[in-house]
Design a protein around this motif. Structure first.
Motif, mmCIF file in Angstrom:
data_model
loop_
_atom_site.group_PDB
_atom_site.id
_atom_site.type_symbol
_atom_site.label_atom_id
_atom_site.label_comp_id
_atom_site.label_asym_id
_atom_site.label_seq_id
_atom_site.Cartn_x
_atom_site.Cartn_y
_atom_site.Cartn_z
ATOM 1 N N ARG A 162 32.254 -26.913 39.963
ATOM 2 C CA ARG A 162 31.375 -25.880 40.509
ATOM 3 C C ARG A 162 30.873 -25.007 39.372
ATOM 4 N NH1 ARG A 162 31.198 -27.761 45.777
ATOM 5 N NH2 ARG A 162 33.239 -27.746 46.739
ATOM 6 N N GLY A 163 29.698 -24.446 39.523
ATOM 7 C CA GLY A 163 29.233 -23.529 38.494
ATOM 8 C C GLY A 163 27.781 -23.183 38.689
ATOM 9 N N ALA A 164 27.216 -22.563 37.681
ATOM 10 C CA ALA A 164 25.828 -22.121 37.772
ATOM 11 C C ALA A 164 24.896 -23.199 37.237
ATOM 12 C CB ALA A 164 25.642 -20.824 36.982
ATOM 13 N N THR A 165 23.717 -23.253 37.820
ATOM 14 C CA THR A 165 22.681 -24.203 37.417
ATOM 15 C C THR A 165 21.581 -23.462 36.674
ATOM 16 O OG1 THR A 165 23.143 -25.536 39.364
ATOM 17 C CG2 THR A 165 21.009 -25.867 38.317
ATOM 18 N N LEU A 166 21.092 -24.074 35.629
ATOM 19 C CA LEU A 166 19.998 -23.469 34.859
ATOM 20 C C LEU A 166 18.717 -24.255 35.078
ATOM 21 C CD1 LEU A 166 18.918 -21.498 32.673
ATOM 22 C CD2 LEU A 166 19.674 -23.175 30.969
ATOM 23 N N TRP A 167 17.688 -23.561 35.508
ATOM 24 C CA TRP A 167 16.351 -24.158 35.658
ATOM 25 C C TRP A 167 15.514 -23.603 34.513
ATOM 26 C CZ3 TRP A 167 14.855 -26.182 40.896
ATOM 27 C CH2 TRP A 167 15.946 -26.243 41.761
ATOM 28 N N GLN A 168 15.135 -24.455 33.621
ATOM 29 C CA GLN A 168 14.422 -23.942 32.442
ATOM 30 C C GLN A 168 13.520 -25.031 31.879
ATOM 31 O OE1 GLN A 168 16.872 -22.480 29.099
ATOM 32 N NE2 GLN A 168 15.784 -20.553 29.413
ATOM 33 N N HIS A 170 33.917 -18.141 40.745
ATOM 34 C CA HIS A 170 33.766 -18.813 39.456
ATOM 35 C C HIS A 170 32.296 -19.072 39.106
ATOM 36 C CE1 HIS A 170 34.541 -21.460 36.125
ATOM 37 N NE2 HIS A 170 33.868 -22.418 36.711
ATOM 38 N N SER A 171 31.518 -19.501 40.086
ATOM 39 C CA SER A 171 30.109 -19.797 39.816
ATOM 40 C C SER A 171 29.304 -18.525 39.559
ATOM 41 C CB SER A 171 29.495 -20.564 40.995
ATOM 42 O OG SER A 171 30.171 -21.787 41.166
ATOM 43 N N GLN A 231 29.968 -17.503 36.056
ATOM 44 C CA GLN A 231 29.178 -18.279 35.087
ATOM 45 C C GLN A 231 27.737 -17.773 35.053
ATOM 46 O OE1 GLN A 231 28.807 -22.471 35.374
ATOM 47 N NE2 GLN A 231 30.776 -22.898 34.446
ATOM 48 N N LEU A 232 27.210 -17.523 36.248
ATOM 49 C CA LEU A 232 25.844 -17.014 36.348
ATOM 50 C C LEU A 232 25.710 -15.723 35.536
ATOM 51 C CD1 LEU A 232 23.041 -16.833 37.680
ATOM 52 C CD2 LEU A 232 24.127 -15.918 39.715
ATOM 53 N N ARG A 243 26.036 -16.241 31.635
ATOM 54 C CA ARG A 243 24.880 -16.838 30.990
ATOM 55 C C ARG A 243 23.666 -15.913 31.058
ATOM 56 N NH1 ARG A 243 24.903 -23.015 32.847
ATOM 57 N NH2 ARG A 243 23.660 -23.310 30.955
ATOM 58 N N VAL A 248 20.209 -16.050 28.331
ATOM 59 C CA VAL A 248 19.666 -17.402 28.487
ATOM 60 C C VAL A 248 18.322 -17.420 29.220
ATOM 61 C CG1 VAL A 248 20.123 -19.633 29.605
ATOM 62 C CG2 VAL A 248 21.941 -18.461 28.349
ATOM 63 N N ILE A 249 18.121 -16.509 30.157
ATOM 64 C CA ILE A 249 16.855 -16.521 30.916
ATOM 65 C C ILE A 249 16.040 -15.246 30.716
ATOM 66 C CG2 ILE A 249 17.636 -18.135 32.698
ATOM 67 C CD1 ILE A 249 18.029 -15.596 34.521
ATOM 68 N N SER A 277 20.438 -16.393 43.079
ATOM 69 C CA SER A 277 19.713 -16.865 41.896
ATOM 70 C C SER A 277 19.029 -15.683 41.235
ATOM 71 C CB SER A 277 18.691 -17.939 42.259
ATOM 72 O OG SER A 277 17.674 -17.391 43.050
ATOM 73 N N MET A 301 15.559 -19.716 35.289
ATOM 74 C CA MET A 301 16.287 -19.266 36.470
ATOM 75 C C MET A 301 17.721 -19.763 36.401
ATOM 76 S SD MET A 301 15.428 -19.786 40.554
ATOM 77 C CE MET A 301 15.540 -21.575 40.560
ATOM 78 N N LEU A 302 18.657 -18.897 36.762
ATOM 79 C CA LEU A 302 20.056 -19.288 36.888
ATOM 80 C C LEU A 302 20.429 -19.177 38.357
ATOM 81 C CD1 LEU A 302 21.623 -17.510 33.805
ATOM 82 C CD2 LEU A 302 21.877 -19.940 34.325
ATOM 83 N N ALA A 303 21.159 -20.171 38.861
ATOM 84 C CA ALA A 303 21.502 -20.154 40.275
ATOM 85 C C ALA A 303 22.958 -20.495 40.503
ATOM 86 C CB ALA A 303 20.619 -21.148 41.025
ATOM 87 N N SER A 304 23.577 -19.727 41.361
ATOM 88 C CA SER A 304 24.905 -20.062 41.873
ATOM 89 C C SER A 304 24.667 -20.435 43.329
ATOM 90 C CB SER A 304 25.826 -18.850 41.751
ATOM 91 O OG SER A 304 27.067 -19.114 42.366
ATOM 92 N N ASP A 305 24.728 -21.730 43.595
ATOM 93 C CA ASP A 305 24.165 -22.285 44.831
ATOM 94 C C ASP A 305 25.159 -22.381 45.986
ATOM 95 O OD1 ASP A 305 21.658 -23.179 45.650
ATOM 96 O OD2 ASP A 305 21.514 -24.406 43.859
ATOM 97 N N ARG A 323 6.204 -19.703 43.812
ATOM 98 C CA ARG A 323 6.242 -19.268 42.417
ATOM 99 C C ARG A 323 5.366 -20.165 41.557
ATOM 100 N NH1 ARG A 323 12.799 -17.988 41.953
ATOM 101 N NH2 ARG A 323 12.881 -16.659 43.800
ATOM 102 N N TYR A 373 10.134 -22.311 34.560
ATOM 103 C CA TYR A 373 10.807 -23.562 34.968
ATOM 104 C C TYR A 373 9.960 -24.395 35.932
ATOM 105 C CZ TYR A 373 12.060 -21.070 39.303
ATOM 106 O OH TYR A 373 12.018 -20.380 40.491
#
Lengths: 338, 338, 338, 338
Positions: free
Chosen positions: B261-267, C132-133, C136-137, C140, C145-146, C245, C252-256, D157, D238
């Protein structure tokens, strides 16, 4: 030195059945092509297809003799490929030839041996090389992103059973279906298959058991050391499933199954997404155009990477022959090196 | 008729190395277990582990003779498994035995032959059967959701190279690593492997080339007609990759690679998600507990589906032997039916 | 200079209802905590929980007076929080206080004003910071990062309707549910909310219409210029859906949303995956432990980032108050800056 | 009763700038359209476009007077839409009119009031209704799959900043960009927006601050009780991000962000997939054709669901006006019901 102007290529289409009509639409749509002639054993069909795309109907002889035709696209029945290919090349026409060159590897080799020295542009119909995702996979692999190839996994699962009549003359799952992936494997890795082991069964169509399989699993060893596997089916109950991954020493690159676009339903304990393309053609349709375009650029003197040539046709067939032998003999088989 | 009360099972742990300590934590945490004794050739380590989990340190003899011990968990070095298993069963102790029973299939068969008639509860350490996703896969497959099994695809890719010393005594990739998937294949399909073909190479650790492989691909034919494939690696550069799918006549069920599990980066032109579990242990950790729990329920007389027994130990080993033979001989090998 | 040794913190738990028992299990499991006392208006429940986790039952007075108690965890009914918090701090106990400090922001401010100068370690129960996610969000995002935050999107959709009785005393969706996300927004962006606009409706439980909403949408403007949105529901028909997000100037950073692990079915025109966690507790369970652990480290003098303190409790409440006002008045409302 | 034959519609294109050329290609490709005339203030551009697609260049007057033109497609500058629309309808031509009818809602209403009674087929350019995934979403929602709509979430967006000159005359983010989603919201839910609250900022282009925003968040209440939210940006880092989900009483349907096809890289602790479409046009391109096709079918007398008409143009604009007012006044605004 002057830059060579790209000239319009005047094409004749030989064969206007299902796949011939796919090519017809692309020939008509390509700005660098003048689609002039359609030839078919069935003159009514030739006339219809010609009319639909603004071409003329005519005979193969006409196509090969005419100075107004620069190139032919061979999409006739498989047993006629080798002869038409040879005649067209001898007539100086550039040739896009549907695979295989011939179901007999020996005959295919003979033809290639005779026409190779003539240095006419020829491409063999391994259109899946032009799948956009496979191309990205190859480009990044070649750029060294994942290091040395170690383990290649390929899945080729057609979604709908072909008619029995087709299977009776197709040459078998290895020569007809798996062959695209033997070519992709060679193209992606720029390596050659040394040994192949194959097991198969007629699970979906028991009636073909005497002469073919519809489900098969294969393992292969490549010359530079990597290992590969491939599975093939003639039907799934979940759409067309084509996937390739290369695991390298430094990561994995994958060109995955492709789902159609659509709405997702989140309900109860499930998330339900749109499934895979309904059939192989929906997925690979655009590769026919991209392949044709690459061939036209090649004819016009452009350096085109990865255009499948005569030798590629032979080598993929040699793997198919070995796989077929492995299937029937129940042993690992060395691939004839061509 | 009265319902049998589940009694607390008093366990001794034999072997307190890495995997022994994993078991120790589970023995201590399980409400139906009294974790009483730790035995190890290294008495200091035994004492430490015992203290950490509120048990006593003691000798194997003590464990086997004591009336205050109901069950033993064998997590010692592989060459000692067979003897300890036999002694424990003869002493009437229920036994959770780490796989394999013995690296020699012949010796394992002999032991099983002698102890099977004694009807003591025994389970062999095929803990991956207790992976939650694999269990769902099996449940839905067994419920007929996808019809008959036709094509099973399994991936077993460890992420980090084990030490050379480990590999020198492990028995090889087939007997040590692939064996889990031979067991999973039998368990999932409730079918038996007839023939196996395997190719392998030492790509990640060329120094083991003389006696083992670190990368391998296998194909198998099952008795009821399905085909299967498996690949194994000793390291990836992208985490621990374990996947199983069954394609059936009416769909496909898949227990896929698992990402953390974790964060996703859209870049830019990429979407970057968290990768796979870093190592096999992170993914399978909880299966040790679930397996132990199933075993305790079995001891207490509950009907437990899919608990791996002695015969499962032998049959998975028989496939591993055939695969090993195929690897070294370069031919398809029939699996000894046990 | 010598490194301060982390000492074991002796905890009393005040309140042993549902959430109190969640905390009890964590207090018992934490190696740096000695879980000694359980206090509850219901002495039978206190005794049961105490016994289950090896603690004693006792009175609040006992907990606050005893020299053998270092810290208390307040998990009693909301109206008692403020008094207990003040008494505990005055008694010199470190306090982990469930949110909110008090349903009345004015009363909460008064308490905080009085106890802040006493410099006793206090944390307020915004446990979702320890997801946890989300962590991380934040990490970062903070690392740049963004780029600059521009648009934050938050979803907080509980899956199952709480009992009517709970809703009647909860203070409303803004103060009870959305407040976690007001805190997350502040913590993630390290910014403050200036203005809030909210619309809501009682769609799932029309019977609460007179005093609360169960579905709401909010927009917020932050002091440094970013915009944010949040939606809240009291039930979904597809599991617990929590997502955040941050769209920044450079990505964009997302914790989904988080789905449970399981098997996927590929069938017909659909791919069906396991859905979301069944309820909020399944998703956030581990954050209670992580928060507690952070608090213990804080008590032991360690620099702990992001531990929610008294001021965080007040500020999230101030946003909730403004949101509640916006809901009822139908206008944008400025947030009181605390 | 005889089935009405679909006749070929002879089209004139008014305006041949960027979007006009998009329409030109579709007019040329559609089998039910004869693309005959191109009109543009810039006669050179008109001639070029006409030549490229086999049409003639001519004047607007010619287009409107000629008996050989059945329909016009208005893709001129926004301030000319209303007049051209009225003239074309009065001339009896079917009209595909790019949105908006006019930047002034009052003027748009007047025109619509005058031309509606004339019963000429007209469609307004809300092409996003024809997005394949949105259509699936609507079809399944309408079929009752998720019960009553409760919470709609929309994201719009754009990926790349338009030129400042464009923004200076666009009417603002509400009237120019968000309007598509006001229309989608109405179309999807078959409901009307009652109240809107909007906050916005000029974060990406501070230079437009005096007259517009580039980032905005909105909340809306619908007449039948559902709540909705929308966010808009003028650029992301993104790709183009368009998403719609409807949460209903019995589940959620989502038409999600769409990533391009390509290869995935599994490396280290990350899985990196291809990102979103680079720009809005890549995603919505095909909807222009599908919309045009629906309009042609409508002209030919077919019952076409969801074709956006004049009243749809007005109602989406009314929401945009209210949103604009909310943005500038900082309060919730009721939408004028048309």
């Amino acid at each position: 030195m002057e830059k060579k102007m790209a000239s319009v290529q005047r094409f004749a289409l030989l064969g206007s059945g299902f796949i011939g009509q796919v090519h017809a639409a692309n020939l008509a749509a390509h700005p660098g092509i003048s689609f002039d002639l359609v030839c078919d054993l069935d003159p009514t069909r030739a006339a219809q297809v010609a009319q639909q795309f603004g071409a003329q109907a005519g005979s193969v002889e006409q196509a090969l003799r005419s100075d107004a035709i620069d190139a032919v696209l061979i999409a006739t029945a498989t047993p006629t490929h080798a002869d038409l290919l040879e005649q067209a090349v001898r007539a100086g026409k550039a040739v896009y030839c549907e695979k295989p060159i011939d179901l007999s590897l020996a005959r295919a080799r003979d033809v290639v041996k005779r026409i190779s020295p003539l240095s006419v542009p020829v491409t063999v119909g391994f259109n899946r090389r032009f799948d956009h995702s496979h191309q990205q996979l190859k480009a990044r692999f070649k750029a060294g992103v994942i290091g040395q190839a170690e383990l290649i996994q390929m899945v080729c699962r057609a979604s709908e059973l072909p008619p029995l009549s087709y299977l009776q003359s197709s040459g078998g799952q290895m020569r007809d279906q798996a062959i695209h992936f033997f070519d992709l494997l060679r193209w992606l890795t720029e390596d050659e298959v040394e040994t192949v082991g194959a097991m198969g069964a007629a699970l979906a169509m028991p009636e073909i058991k005497a002469f073919d399989v519809d489900t098969s699993v294969l393992i292969m060893r490549l010359r530079q050391g990597a290992l590969a596997q491939l599975d093939n089916t003639r039907r799934t109950a979940y759409g067309y499933d084509e996937r390739i991954s290369i695991m390298g020493s430094e990561g994995m690159l994958a060109s995955d199954s492709q789902a159609v676009r659509g709405a997702t339903l989140w309900q109860g304990q499930n998330i339900t997404q749109p499934g895979l393309y309904a059939d192989w053609f929906s997925r690979v349709r655009e590769t026919y155009y991209t392949h044709l375009d690459a061939f036209v650029r090649h004819i016009n003197g452009e350096e085109v990477q990865g255009l499948p040539g005569l030798i590629d046709g032979l080598r993929a067939q040699a793997i198919a022959e070995a796989a077929q032998l492995s299937l029937t003999r129940g042993e690992f088989v060395h691939v004839e090196q061509i």
